[in-house]
Write an enzyme that holds these catalytic residues in place. Structure first.
Site, PDB file in Angstrom:
ATOM      1  N   SER A 111       4.496   2.976  -0.833  1.00  0.00           N
ATOM      2  CA  SER A 111       5.439   2.386   0.121  1.00  0.00           C
ATOM      3  C   SER A 111       6.901   2.579  -0.301  1.00  0.00           C
ATOM      4  O   SER A 111       7.801   2.354   0.493  1.00  0.00           O
ATOM      5  CB  SER A 111       5.136   0.906   0.323  1.00  0.00           C
ATOM      6  OG  SER A 111       5.043   0.261  -0.922  1.00  0.00           O
ATOM      7  N   ASP A 332       9.365 -10.373  -2.315  1.00  0.00           N
ATOM      8  CA  ASP A 332       9.286  -8.926  -2.522  1.00  0.00           C
ATOM      9  C   ASP A 332      10.505  -8.426  -3.299  1.00  0.00           C
ATOM     10  O   ASP A 332      11.584  -8.241  -2.741  1.00  0.00           O
ATOM     11  CB  ASP A 332       9.171  -8.216  -1.161  1.00  0.00           C
ATOM     12  CG  ASP A 332       8.956  -6.715  -1.296  1.00  0.00           C
ATOM     13  OD1 ASP A 332       9.110  -6.181  -2.421  1.00  0.00           O
ATOM     14  OD2 ASP A 332       8.646  -6.069  -0.279  1.00  0.00           O
ATOM     15  N   HIS A 335      10.150  -3.552  -2.976  1.00  0.00           N
ATOM     16  CA  HIS A 335      10.738  -2.682  -1.956  1.00  0.00           C
ATOM     17  C   HIS A 335      12.238  -2.970  -1.838  1.00  0.00           C
ATOM     18  O   HIS A 335      12.753  -3.857  -2.518  1.00  0.00           O
ATOM     19  CB  HIS A 335      10.055  -2.916  -0.601  1.00  0.00           C
ATOM     20  CG  HIS A 335       8.592  -2.611  -0.648  1.00  0.00           C
ATOM     21  ND1 HIS A 335       7.630  -3.589  -0.671  1.00  0.00           N
ATOM     22  CD2 HIS A 335       7.950  -1.435  -0.721  1.00  0.00           C
ATOM     23  CE1 HIS A 335       6.427  -3.016  -0.743  1.00  0.00           C
ATOM     24  NE2 HIS A 335       6.599  -1.704  -0.787  1.00  0.00           N
TER      25      HIS A 335
END
Ligand SMILES: *[C@@H]1O[C@H](CO)[C@@H](O)[C@H](O)[C@H]1NC(C)=O
Ligand SMILES: *[C@@H]1O[C@H](CO)[C@@H](O)[C@H](O)[C@H]1NC(C)=O
Ligand SMILES: *[C@@H]1O[C@H](CO)[C@@H](O)[C@H](O)[C@H]1NC(C)=O
Ligand SMILES: *[C@@H]1O[C@H](CO)[C@@H](O)[C@H](O)[C@H]1NC(C)=O
Ligand SMILES: *[C@@H]1O[C@H](CO)[C@@H](O)[C@H](O)[C@H]1NC(C)=O
Length: 358
Positions: A111, A332, A335
């Site tokens: 990702s 998170d 990311h």
């Protein structure tokens, strides 16, 4: 001026000097690009940033769209990466598209590849809003196409690069097998990445068994597994990539911010509520082994693979993650918000692509 040296000679010499200085100046962008380490530098405030507003990027992944997910601060959008010894050229979508005309680029990885691919597609779309782009996903392959330039930017979701296969005993991660590679052929640019999934255990672990040198095991040392897989990948590249037709990049290791001791915080400090980049990093942030492994391995390859060595510049951006603004539960720090840090990775990619003659 000596008597033995006629005036005429001095004039000719000065001419030569003037002409050579002129030539040095003419070729300066090239020279600067060649001599400049894009990855050493600092973040500077720049009010002309960000490069785009995600409200103009209709296909943005919701989890990266921090502003839409309620992130209250905006300072993190306003930083530009400044290499120590040169300027990064200002991103110019049209210039890049002229360079990429008729070509296909593929990002292959986890990702973090999605993060960089989305950043680049938003950067291009925002600068060419009139374009009749298409974006679609089929299985693990996404394609962004700009018909005006016949440019395709693809994303192949592939966390390990080596094969992961359903067998009778369960899911097997095969460190020595890379049949996957067949689908990477025929591209002008390949940008690989793998790392983040290698350490996962428990429910986040994607496989039941790991196969190494013909032996199926329940588990093994993860750094050893990572090294073995990268070696398989490097052999694949060295024996399958035609470097006249294809340029290969490695995205480099994208850092997380779960340990504040890397930037003079406490161990429990994470990216949450960080609104400014770090100005300095501690020894805790020294290149982690996965970075060293990648660098060693690339050195051993016969194919010239360009490393986007984004680790350190991204390590400074403790403020760049979605944290609690993903629209999902959790924190998170892995990311990156878009607009944001991956735009810089792409500005560097742009600088590298446009500083080459081809
Ligand atoms: C993006 O555009 C929207 C809608 O025009 C605006 O409300 C918002 O403030 C902009 N965001 C940034 C970060 O400029
Ligand atoms: C996009 O498609 C429309 C409708 O087919 C066309 O009128 C327009 O000129 C196209 N835009 C570009 C930039 O080619
Ligand atoms: C991608 O999808 C294809 C077809 O569904 C599958 O064969 C392949 O194993 C997948 N690759 C990865 C890396 O998930
Ligand atoms: C490598 O690519 C070039 C340019 O497309 C092509 O001319 C050449 O035949 C290719 N070489 C091999 C061994 O396929
Ligand atoms: C690179 O090559 C050297 C010398 O052949 C070897 O010792 C080393 O293990 C290799 N590194 C990797 C990461 O494969």
């Amino acid at each position: 001026m000596g008597d033995g040296f006629p005036r005429f000679c001095w004039i000719v010499l000065s001419w030569i000097l003037i002409i050579s200085i002129h030539q040095v100046q003419l070729s300066e962008p090239q020279a600067a690009a060649a001599g400049c380490d894009y990855f050493q530098g600092s973040w500077v405030f720049d009010k002309t940033y960000p490069l785009y507003n995600t409200t103009d990027c209709p296909f943005i992944e919701k989890e990266f769209d921090c502003q839409a997910n309620g992130r209250p601060d905006q300072l993190y959008l306003k930083y530009r990466w400044k290499p120590n010894d040169c300027m990064l050229p200002r991103f110019n979508a049209e210039d890049l598209l002229r360079k990429l005309k008729g070509k296909k680029m593929m990002f292959i990885g986890d990702s973090l590849s999605l993060n960089q691919w989305q950043s680049l597609t938003c950067m291009l779309h925002t600068f060419l809003p009139q374009s009749n782009y298409t974006v679609h996903r089929e299985g693990n392959l996404s394609t962004f196409h700009l018909p005006e330039y016949e440019v395709s930017l693809m994303l192949s979701r592939n966390a390990f690069l080596v094969d992961i296969v359903q067998e009778k005993i369960g899911t097997v991660l095969k460190l020595d097998s890379i049949k996957n590679g067949e689908s990477w052929k025929g591209y002008d640019f390949l940008i690989f990445n793998t790392w983040h999934w290698w350490l996962h255990t428990g429910r986040k672990q994607q496989w039941d068994f790991i196969e190494s040198r013909g032996k199926v095991k329940k588990d093994m040392d993860r750094m050893a597994a990572y090294t073995e897989a990268l070696r398989t990948w490097s052999k694949w590249v060295d024996s399958n990539v035609n470097t006249t037709a294809t340029q290969v990049f490695f995205q480099g290791i994208s850092p997380t911010h779960f340990n504040g001791e890397e930037w003079y915080g406490t161990k429990s400090t994470t990216c949450t509520h960080q609104i400014r980049p770090a100005t300095d990093l501690t020894d805790e942030s020294d290149p982690p082994p996965e970075v060293t492994i990648v660098k060693e391995l690339l050195k051993n390859m016969s194919t010239p693979v360009v490393l986007l060595d984004i680790t350190r510049l991204s390590q400074l951006r403790k403020d760049g993650h979605p944290s609690i603004y993903t629209g999902l539960k959790g924190n998170d720090c892995s990311h990156w918000c878009l607009a944001g840090v991956p735009d810089t990775w792409n500005e560097i990619l742009y600088a590298i692509l446009t500083s080459r003659k081809t």
